[in-house]
Design a protein around this motif. Structure first.
Motif, mmCIF file in Angstrom:
data_model
loop_
_atom_site.group_PDB
_atom_site.id
_atom_site.type_symbol
_atom_site.label_atom_id
_atom_site.label_comp_id
_atom_site.label_asym_id
_atom_site.label_seq_id
_atom_site.Cartn_x
_atom_site.Cartn_y
_atom_site.Cartn_z
ATOM 1 N N ARG A 1 7.883 8.249 -42.191
ATOM 2 C CA ARG A 1 7.441 8.259 -40.796
ATOM 3 C C ARG A 1 6.033 7.654 -40.664
ATOM 4 O O ARG A 1 5.766 6.866 -39.761
ATOM 5 C CB ARG A 1 7.459 9.699 -40.276
ATOM 6 C CG ARG A 1 6.937 9.767 -38.884
ATOM 7 C CD ARG A 1 7.153 11.115 -38.250
ATOM 8 N NE ARG A 1 6.096 11.313 -37.267
ATOM 9 C CZ ARG A 1 5.837 12.461 -36.697
ATOM 10 N NH1 ARG A 1 6.557 13.519 -37.007
ATOM 11 N NH2 ARG A 1 4.867 12.577 -35.817
ATOM 12 N N ILE A 2 5.160 8.046 -41.583
ATOM 13 C CA ILE A 2 3.772 7.572 -41.514
ATOM 14 C C ILE A 2 3.719 6.047 -41.611
ATOM 15 O O ILE A 2 3.038 5.389 -40.833
ATOM 16 C CB ILE A 2 2.929 8.252 -42.626
ATOM 17 C CG1 ILE A 2 2.772 9.744 -42.305
ATOM 18 C CG2 ILE A 2 1.572 7.583 -42.772
ATOM 19 C CD1 ILE A 2 2.115 10.569 -43.387
ATOM 20 N N CYS A 3 4.487 5.498 -42.547
ATOM 21 C CA CYS A 3 4.455 4.043 -42.730
ATOM 22 C C CYS A 3 4.947 3.307 -41.487
ATOM 23 O O CYS A 3 4.402 2.274 -41.115
ATOM 24 C CB CYS A 3 5.300 3.625 -43.929
ATOM 25 S SG CYS A 3 4.395 3.836 -45.461
ATOM 26 N N GLN A 4 5.975 3.871 -40.846
ATOM 27 C CA GLN A 4 6.461 3.229 -39.614
ATOM 28 C C GLN A 4 5.362 3.176 -38.573
ATOM 29 O O GLN A 4 5.168 2.170 -37.896
ATOM 30 C CB GLN A 4 7.663 4.002 -39.054
ATOM 31 C CG GLN A 4 8.938 3.728 -39.802
ATOM 32 C CD GLN A 4 10.054 4.684 -39.406
ATOM 33 O OE1 GLN A 4 9.865 5.567 -38.560
ATOM 34 N NE2 GLN A 4 11.204 4.535 -40.019
ATOM 35 N N GLU A 5 4.621 4.287 -38.435
ATOM 36 C CA GLU A 5 3.564 4.323 -37.418
ATOM 37 C C GLU A 5 2.385 3.433 -37.807
ATOM 38 O O GLU A 5 1.760 2.821 -36.957
ATOM 39 C CB GLU A 5 3.122 5.768 -37.173
ATOM 40 C CG GLU A 5 4.216 6.561 -36.489
ATOM 41 C CD GLU A 5 3.812 7.974 -36.074
ATOM 42 O OE1 GLU A 5 4.572 8.581 -35.323
ATOM 43 O OE2 GLU A 5 2.750 8.465 -36.525
ATOM 44 N N GLU A 6 2.107 3.374 -39.118
ATOM 45 C CA GLU A 6 0.982 2.545 -39.572
ATOM 46 C C GLU A 6 1.198 1.074 -39.221
ATOM 47 O O GLU A 6 0.243 0.331 -39.010
ATOM 48 C CB GLU A 6 0.748 2.684 -41.084
ATOM 49 C CG GLU A 6 0.340 4.061 -41.570
ATOM 50 C CD GLU A 6 -1.074 4.488 -41.187
ATOM 51 O OE1 GLU A 6 -1.803 3.699 -40.576
ATOM 52 O OE2 GLU A 6 -1.431 5.637 -41.482
ATOM 53 N N VAL A 7 2.453 0.659 -39.178
ATOM 54 C CA VAL A 7 2.732 -0.739 -38.812
ATOM 55 C C VAL A 7 2.222 -1.006 -37.386
ATOM 56 O O VAL A 7 1.597 -2.035 -37.124
ATOM 57 C CB VAL A 7 4.242 -1.052 -38.938
ATOM 58 C CG1 VAL A 7 4.555 -2.438 -38.386
ATOM 59 C CG2 VAL A 7 4.673 -0.968 -40.405
ATOM 60 N N PHE A 8 2.441 -0.058 -36.490
ATOM 61 C CA PHE A 8 1.923 -0.201 -35.117
ATOM 62 C C PHE A 8 0.394 -0.229 -35.112
ATOM 63 O O PHE A 8 -0.226 -0.945 -34.350
ATOM 64 C CB PHE A 8 2.405 0.938 -34.213
ATOM 65 C CG PHE A 8 3.857 0.824 -33.873
ATOM 66 C CD1 PHE A 8 4.301 -0.166 -33.003
ATOM 67 C CD2 PHE A 8 4.783 1.687 -34.421
ATOM 68 C CE1 PHE A 8 5.644 -0.288 -32.693
ATOM 69 C CE2 PHE A 8 6.133 1.576 -34.123
ATOM 70 C CZ PHE A 8 6.568 0.588 -33.251
ATOM 71 N N HIS A 9 -0.193 0.574 -35.994
ATOM 72 C CA HIS A 9 -1.660 0.630 -36.035
ATOM 73 C C HIS A 9 -2.238 -0.708 -36.469
ATOM 74 O O HIS A 9 -3.231 -1.179 -35.932
ATOM 75 C CB HIS A 9 -2.136 1.704 -37.025
ATOM 76 C CG HIS A 9 -1.681 3.065 -36.629
ATOM 77 N ND1 HIS A 9 -1.888 4.163 -37.411
ATOM 78 C CD2 HIS A 9 -1.026 3.492 -35.527
ATOM 79 C CE1 HIS A 9 -1.368 5.218 -36.808
ATOM 80 N NE2 HIS A 9 -0.844 4.829 -35.676
ATOM 81 N N ALA A 10 -1.600 -1.298 -37.483
ATOM 82 C CA ALA A 10 -2.093 -2.586 -37.968
ATOM 83 C C ALA A 10 -1.948 -3.624 -36.855
ATOM 84 O O ALA A 10 -2.814 -4.481 -36.678
ATOM 85 C CB ALA A 10 -1.327 -2.991 -39.219
ATOM 86 N N GLN A 11 -0.878 -3.510 -36.067
ATOM 87 C CA GLN A 11 -0.709 -4.447 -34.942
ATOM 88 C C GLN A 11 -1.783 -4.214 -33.875
ATOM 89 O O GLN A 11 -2.308 -5.164 -33.305
ATOM 90 C CB GLN A 11 0.685 -4.295 -34.322
ATOM 91 C CG GLN A 11 1.774 -4.889 -35.187
ATOM 92 C CD GLN A 11 3.171 -4.485 -34.748
ATOM 93 O OE1 GLN A 11 3.334 -3.707 -33.800
ATOM 94 N NE2 GLN A 11 4.180 -4.994 -35.432
ATOM 95 N N HIS A 12 -2.076 -2.945 -33.634
ATOM 96 C CA HIS A 12 -3.140 -2.598 -32.677
ATOM 97 C C HIS A 12 -4.466 -3.207 -33.155
ATOM 98 O O HIS A 12 -5.185 -3.834 -32.386
ATOM 99 C CB HIS A 12 -3.205 -1.065 -32.548
ATOM 100 C CG HIS A 12 -4.555 -0.486 -32.263
ATOM 101 N ND1 HIS A 12 -5.022 -0.306 -30.978
ATOM 102 C CD2 HIS A 12 -5.534 -0.052 -33.094
ATOM 103 C CE1 HIS A 12 -6.243 0.213 -31.045
ATOM 104 N NE2 HIS A 12 -6.572 0.380 -32.306
ATOM 105 N N GLY A 13 -4.762 -3.037 -34.442
ATOM 106 C CA GLY A 13 -6.002 -3.589 -35.002
ATOM 107 C C GLY A 13 -6.003 -5.107 -34.922
ATOM 108 O O GLY A 13 -7.004 -5.721 -34.542
ATOM 109 N N GLU A 14 -4.884 -5.696 -35.250
ATOM 110 C CA GLU A 14 -4.777 -7.159 -35.241
ATOM 111 C C GLU A 14 -5.006 -7.707 -33.831
ATOM 112 O O GLU A 14 -5.639 -8.745 -33.652
ATOM 113 C CB GLU A 14 -3.398 -7.568 -35.760
ATOM 114 C CG GLU A 14 -3.328 -9.027 -36.168
ATOM 115 C CD GLU A 14 -2.067 -9.361 -36.966
ATOM 116 O OE1 GLU A 14 -1.243 -8.457 -37.216
ATOM 117 O OE2 GLU A 14 -1.919 -10.538 -37.332
#
Lengths: 325, 271
Positions: free
Chosen positions: A169-182
């Motif tokens: 679950r964490i990894c799925q959400e982290e993908v969104f975070h990296a997109q937010h940062g990007e």
């Protein structure tokens, strides 16, 4: 060290037998659950890893939190609020996993929090660092979360079931975070000269922390490393250096394509050895940082300390008999 | 009651238009400032589960503010980000009680924040919000009525959260009860401003944009009485700063300078 039960020869033999069965199970790809028998070494490695991971998510909210109320548009305000909320959620999820592991030792979340405040429990090196501008919020989202995805993906098949499922679950959400940062990074990279400068300065500031993120290549660098134990027990797959190389493989081309540089003139890809050659970060500094002597360690621990003390009356009010410390 | 379906139609009647803009600023500014105060709590809540819950509520609330600012943008009042970040304190229409600092210190240093203030404030805010939105679903301005319906789908969960906190604290230690009671006493004088509709109250009712103040007060009392024992006269308008009239405290200045710090470093930039 935690030792429990008798240590008679018969017990020892029984444990050896259990250990063999246990190793066979994890080697066959089976998942270990909270109530299953497990070697103390395994339990202790998991406790160390997961409580540090969980508490790092929580301490990790603090540097970004500095920019949440200041986010420069409604869209960014919503984005960073959602992001930091997720991090807190990850912290909670992981502490629940750690709580089950420490239960047989008669410990609970209160002990984890105490260990953080008294310095026994470390948190990740990146979260000891200052965030000076809004661009730091972008770098944290893009590259710190990017690094986190790489190191967590490495454990997506971990032998301990509760941790492995939490990581999915964490990894799925982290993908969104990296997109937010990007997305923050892209706006700055395509923005005014001032915004671009702000971005480059933030990247310069974070570079050595990002290299340190994956830990030293071997125990000889800093005197200790848990990577041998966690690999033996199939908690992780790749080594620290392999993860760092994967990070450089993924992000350096992106960094360069945005016209940004990293503060290392020697960095280059060695075609013959198929690896990035880079200037080593100062590993003595790393040791200093993770022992709570980094630039913001004290200040961030102080925030948690105040929150803990200042809300004591609330915890007391919520306690069943209204008597907790 | 004539239903108005578009921004263009709303602009045809100046009295209607001005009242609508006034109401939208009140709704937007309330959610915006409450969400800002909530975001300052991040990482400092009484326990981790609450940190997650509070930041979720705070985020939803900012989403609601954004919806209202965009309605204002549709009415050509200005760009939503500009309205949220650039307006001076005197232009703001939030109830002044909602802008109060969370406690001593700042969110970055020595934050001695008061959970009792937050529980009381969020409870008063969410009950007010419920009462207002439940009449706005019948608003003559359809785009606003649609948003009210949407917000009311998640808002009951927010209210339930704060109602539970209030009940728990009031039913526990003497210290907790005293702290909550102290904050309630401090909040009573602000109640007229909180439920109030400001200088265009008459027009707002006349144009069926929202129910009148008398009705709102009555409904709000019903909500509050479920959880609290109230003083005999709640709506004595002796609050020093009437936010609905643009009167605010220094706490709002602190909030505005923080929340627009990066935005103001370059107002023309795309962030």
């Amino acid at each position: 060290m935690y030792i429990y039960g008798g240590a008679s020869a018969a017990d020892h033999e029984k444990d050896t037998e259990k250990h063999t069965v246990f190793m066979k199970r994890i080697e066959a790809g089976e998942k270990i659950e909270a109530d299953d028998w497990m070697p103390d070494e395994y339990r202790n490695a998991l406790i160390k890893l997961i409580s540090m991971h969980g508490i790092s998510e929580i301490m990790g909210a603090l540097p970004e939190k500095e920019w949440v109320p200041k986010a420069p548009s409604l869209k960014r305000k919503l984005g960073i609020m959602a992001k930091v909320q997720d991090e807190m959620g990850h912290g909670q999820l992981l502490l629940r996993v750690a709580e089950d592991l420490i239960k047989p030792y008669g410990k609970n979340r209160e002990n984890i929090m105490q260990d953080l405040l008294n310095g026994k429990l470390k948190f990740h090196n990146v979260f000891h660092m200052p965030t000076k501008t809004w661009a730091d919020a972008g770098i944290v989202g893009w590259l710190v979360d990017g690094a986190a995805i790489i190191s967590q993906t490495n454990m997506l098949d971990a032998s301990y079931g509760p941790y492995q499922r939490a990581l999915q679950r964490i990894c799925q959400e982290e993908v969104f975070h990296a997109q937010h940062g990007e997305s923050i990074i892209m706006a700055l990279a395509e923005g005014s000269n001032k915004q671009r400068d702000m971005l480059q300065e933030a990247l310069d500031r974070w570079w050595s922390s990002l290299l340190m993120f994956f830990g030293p290549a071997s125990a000889t660098t800093t005197g200790s490393s848990k990577q041998e134990i966690t690999t033996k027990y199939r908690i992780r797959k790749s080594s620290n250096e392999e993860l760092r190389q994967a990070f450089l493989d993924k992000y350096l081309p992106r960094i360069f394509s945005l016209g940004l540089t990293v503060p290392d003139e020697t960095i280059h890809y060695d075609e013959a050895n198929k690896r990035w050659e880079y200037k080593q970060p100062d590993w003595n500094e790393f040791k200093k940082i993770i022992s709570n002597n980094g630039p913001c360690s004290k200040q961030r621990l102080r925030l948690r300390d105040i929150a803990y003390e200042n809300n004591r009356w609330v915890r007391q009010a919520l306690a069943p008999q209204a008597v907790v410390s | 009651m004539k239903r108005i379906d578009t921004a263009k139609e709303a602009k045809q009647n100046p009295s209607y238009f001005e009242a609508l803009v006034e109401l939208l600023f009140q709704l937007a500014d309330d959610d915006f400032i409450i969400s800002f105060r909530g975001s300052e709590w991040l990482g400092l809540a009484p326990h981790i589960e609450e940190d997650v819950a509070l930041s979720s509520i705070t985020q939803n609330t900012m989403g609601h503010a954004s919806l209202y600012y965009h309605l204002l943008e549709d009415l050509d009042i200005g760009n939503a980000d500009k309205l949220a970040h650039e307006r001076q304190a005197v232009e703001r229409r939030n109830a002044s009680y909602f802008e109060r600092k969370n406690g001593e210190g700042s969110y970055l240093q020595e934050p001695y924040y008061d959970w009792a203030l937050t529980v009381v404030r969020q409870f008063l805010f969410e009950t007010m919000k419920k009462v207002k939105l439940e009449t706005i679903i019948n608003s003559s301005y359809q785009p606003l009525a649609d948003i009210a319906n949407k917000v009311l789908m998640e808002q009951p969960y927010h209210l339930a959260h704060w109602r539970m906190w209030l009940k728990q604290l009031l039913g526990s230690t003497e210290e907790a009860q005293n702290k909550v009671q102290f904050q309630l006493e401090a909040a009573w004088p602000a109640c007229a401003d909180i439920i109030g509709l400001g200088p265009k109250a008459f027009e707002l009712e006349k144009h069926h944009l929202i129910a009148g103040e008398d009705y709102l007060r009555k409904q709000w009392l019903k909500e509050l009485e479920q959880s609290l024992s109230l003083p005999s006269s709640l709506f004595v308008d002796n609050h020093p700063a009437r936010g609905r009239y643009g009167e605010h405290t220094a706490d709002l200045d602190q909030a505005l300078s923080t929340l627009s710090e990066v935005y103001n470093s370059d107002q023309k930039a795309v962030w």
